[in-house]
Each structure stands twice: as structure tokens, then as C-alpha cells.
Design an enzyme around this catalytic site. Sequence first.
Site, PDB file in Angstrom:
ATOM      1  N   HIS A 267       0.841  -1.198   0.000  1.00 53.15           N
ATOM      2  CA  HIS A 267       0.000   0.000   0.000  1.00 53.15           C
ATOM      3  C   HIS A 267       0.883   1.258   0.000  1.00 53.15           C
ATOM      4  O   HIS A 267       0.740   2.129  -0.867  1.00 53.15           O
ATOM      5  CB  HIS A 267      -0.906  -0.034   1.238  1.00 53.15           C
ATOM      6  N   GLU A 268       1.810   1.305   0.948  1.00 53.56           N
ATOM      7  CA  GLU A 268       2.658   2.496   1.044  1.00 53.56           C
ATOM      8  C   GLU A 268       3.608   2.591  -0.150  1.00 53.56           C
ATOM      9  O   GLU A 268       3.978   3.683  -0.561  1.00 53.56           O
ATOM     10  CB  GLU A 268       3.424   2.506   2.371  1.00 53.56           C
ATOM     11  N   HIS A 271       1.796   4.596  -2.701  1.00 58.72           N
ATOM     12  CA  HIS A 271       1.885   6.031  -2.410  1.00 58.72           C
ATOM     13  C   HIS A 271       3.276   6.562  -2.776  1.00 58.72           C
ATOM     14  O   HIS A 271       3.414   7.627  -3.373  1.00 58.72           O
ATOM     15  CB  HIS A 271       1.651   6.289  -0.914  1.00 58.72           C
ATOM     16  N   GLU A 297      -4.764   7.769  -3.011  1.00 55.82           N
ATOM     17  CA  GLU A 297      -5.208   6.493  -2.461  1.00 55.82           C
ATOM     18  C   GLU A 297      -5.455   5.468  -3.579  1.00 55.82           C
ATOM     19  O   GLU A 297      -5.306   4.265  -3.364  1.00 55.82           O
ATOM     20  CB  GLU A 297      -6.460   6.702  -1.596  1.00 55.82           C
TER      21      GLU A 297
HETATM   22 ZN    ZN Z   1      -3.179   5.152   1.882  1.00 56.45          ZN
END
Ligand code: ZN
Length: 508
Positions: A267-268, A271, A297
Site C-alpha cells: 500500500h505504502e 503512495h 489512495e
Molecule cells: Zn493510503
Amino acid sequence: MAEPRSVDQLLLILGEIVDLERIAGLLGWDQQTMMPAGGASSRARQRATVALIAHERFVSDEVGRLLDECEAATCDEDYSSFARSLVRVARRHYDKERLVPKELAAEMSAAASSAHEAWVLAREQSDFERFLPSLETGLELRRRYVACFDEETHPYDHLLDDYEPGVTTADVQAIFAELREGLVPLVRDIREHGAEIDASMVHRTYPVGDQVALVEQLLESIGFENDSWRLDTVVHPFALRVGMGDIRITTRYFEDYLPAGIFGAMHEFGHGLYEAGVSPEFDRTPLERLSSLGLHESQSRLWENLVGRSRAFWEFAFPTLQKTFPTQFSDIDAEQFYRAINRVEPSLIRVEADEVTYNLHIIMRFELELALVDGSLAPEDLPAAWNERVDDYLGIDVPDDAHGVLQDPHWCFGFGYFPTYALGNLVAAQLWRRVGGDIPELADQIGVGEFEPLRAWLVENVHARGSTLTLSEALDTVVGEPLAARPYLDYLADKFGAIYGLTPSATA
Ligand code: ZN
């Protein structure tokens, strides 16, 4: 062309402001990864000082004059030209920051820290009454904040605009209504007609040191570069761009729950990849500051779920997993693992929710915070309203406030950003459909660990543009359609219909 001197002068000042913001970010990174706990109050002061210098420099009359001059000089340029985008984005921030008194901004940030302290105690004792005064103060401050702007607009629009410029409360209400109508029956079908899935293997014992080694290996295979990225362990994972060539990402590990470390890191990574891919031309300008949280996101969700929780990814990654944990995976194959990490189960805690139920948590938060902001829900009635919605949407009982309304500290920090979590999922599905059209062999590439074509597509179509486009402008440019729930609902129906053996009519 713009009067070169005005644009250059503006760039000089904005460059210093971005430097200061990145320094503040680095102080925050250090606080969460390295700083001894005793440093907390000095660090809070240091961050406040840097933020104040940046704020005062930015809202100066000089910046206002330069913006006026640059606007006049760039109005004939192409909408997406560097100078015109720069001026447009800087103007949006400038007008907003100018209208909010410095004292109010300081009060909001001080109230957030004391609300957080109150929340920690309230959650420990599962006692909402302890948090109530902080919630009331937070709402009162938001009312004063909203009053700084145009009174014709819905109050929630001003809050939402800080995180998702251009999207209105009415837009979110319409799209969430469609989403809710699609999700509630899907959750019910899975519960009533779905096959049983055994996910017990993700709860076996996984020593943290081995998890770190596994996560590092997986990240390197998808695009983490050792000379420009760092991975650290924290309590609440986040990603940060410190500067060009310096991307920091974080994750957290649980010895008895394997998915947290892997999917938190992916997830990160999403980003971080977005932050890393911004065009170098935008470095040290407001265009490197990615202002649509929904778009941000979408990038994390894309790597976490559309890549990370796909069958193709585990065709590639399962041998590495099995090599790292030979005993734990001696009796498990890739297909069993794929099903386990996609098990759908309505649960109380949002951050532990699966792809299907996650957005119901978000819709619920949005409806509640909207009602708090417009005054139709009194703060003291929040726990009851929360519990009622959990029952309506997820079909489960909330045993106490610690597992309900007090489960996370987000309402200490503000209102208006929850919707962007769900928008990110929708946008990810819209982009994914487009990538699939442009790269028909995508799943095969993922299955053999070839991620470069996907990364290149994302950089070219999304990352490199920085914040030159709002969310709806980006969707219009890249996928040629407005924000929509349908692609996400179709994605879920296909994926989970297959995993749970649902007949198409059951999911329609
Ligand atoms: Zn996030």
C-alpha cells in the site's frame, strides 16, 4: 509567455516553502521511526515553528502580488502549461490560507493534539464520554473554519475541498448511494451462499525478522530502489517524499498475522511510487504536492489490492513466500493462500476490513460526519448512530465503543477526508480497466514478476502530471469518463463471485 521575472521570483519563494514543508515532513518521519519518546514536546514545537515560517512566507502580500502578475502573464497559455498550472494551483492554496486567521489554524492544531490524548484514554476505558468534549471542540473549530469561506456553499464542501479539490458533497452522496446499493447485497450473498474459506494459515507464527526479509524482497521485485527509497517499521504506516530521489515508506508487522506487513508495505509502496514519479520539472513547486487524496489512495490501493491480492501476483510471489516460511506453508498451495487473503468477513474494525466490506465502513463514516457537521446529529448521539449503522450495513453488533466509534483517532484531526479512502478504490478500478485495455498481457506480466510496463504506464498517465489536474480532470484525461462506482462494483462481482462460487444472478 509569462513575464519571466515574476514567474522566477514566485518560483524562488515557493521553492523555499516546499523545502520547509519537506523539512517538517522529515521531522515527522523521524518522530515516528527514530525519535526517543522523550523528544515529543520539543519536536511538536520544532514542527510548529517550521510550519509557521512556511505559512507566513506563503500568505505574504508579495506572493499575492506575484500571483496577480503571473496570472495576467499566463492567461493565454495552454491550461496544462507549467506556468499556468503552477499559478492556478498556488492561487488555490493562497486564497484559502489567506482567509483562515493564523490564530484559528494554531488553535485547530493544538486542539488536535489534546483530542488525541483524550482519545487514547477514552479508548483504553471504552468510554465515549471522555472523548465527547474534544469532539465538540473539534466541530466548533470546524464551524469557525468553514465560516471563513463563502457561506452559500455546503459547509462540508469546504472541508472536503481541503483533500479533494473540485469534488462536492453532493457528488460523494450520489456515488456512495450507488456503491452502497451494490455492496450490501454482495456482502449478503457471500454470507448466505458463499463457499467456506479457510484463512487460518495467515494466523500461524511468522517471526518478524523473516517477514521483514520477505517484504524487502517483494518490494524490490515491484520497483523499490535501494538508492532512493527507505523502508522502516512504525505503529501507523505512511509514505513520504522528502525530496527528489528520497522516498520513505513504512509498514508494521504482527507475528500472528502475516498480511499486515506485506499489504501495508505494498500500500505504502503505491503512495511512494506516485510521489517518486512526479515530473522532475515540478520539483520544489506546489505541483509536486499531490493534492487529490482520492488519486493518491488509488495508487496505494492499486498496488495493495489489484496487484497484491491478485492470483497473478501470487503465481509469481508464492515460491518466495514458501521459501521464507517453509514450515508454515508446507501444506498450503498458492490457490489456498490467494483465497485466504481475499476472505470476506464483515468486521468491526475498518483497517482490518476486506476489499468488499471496506467501503461500507467509509460510507458509514461519511454519513455520520456529514450529519455532525450539518448539525443533524448531536455529538452525544454518535455512538448509538454508529452502532445502528454497523448493524444495518454489516449485520454485526458492536460490543463496546472501543470496537466502535472510538476505534481510531481520525476524528481528532479533522473532517472531510474519509470519503477519499473509498474514492481511491473506485478510481483504482477505473484506472485498472484502462491499463488492462492498454496492456492486454498485464496479468501474464505480473505472473512472471514483470512490473516495469505497469509502472511506466502509471508514471506516464498519472504520476508525472503531479497536481496539475484535479481528480475529475485526471479521470477525464486518462480514462475519458467521470468518477464512477460501476467499474469497482464489476471488479468485485467478478473477483469475489469466482472466489465464492456465486452464480452471476446472485451477484447482479
Ligand atoms: Zn493510503
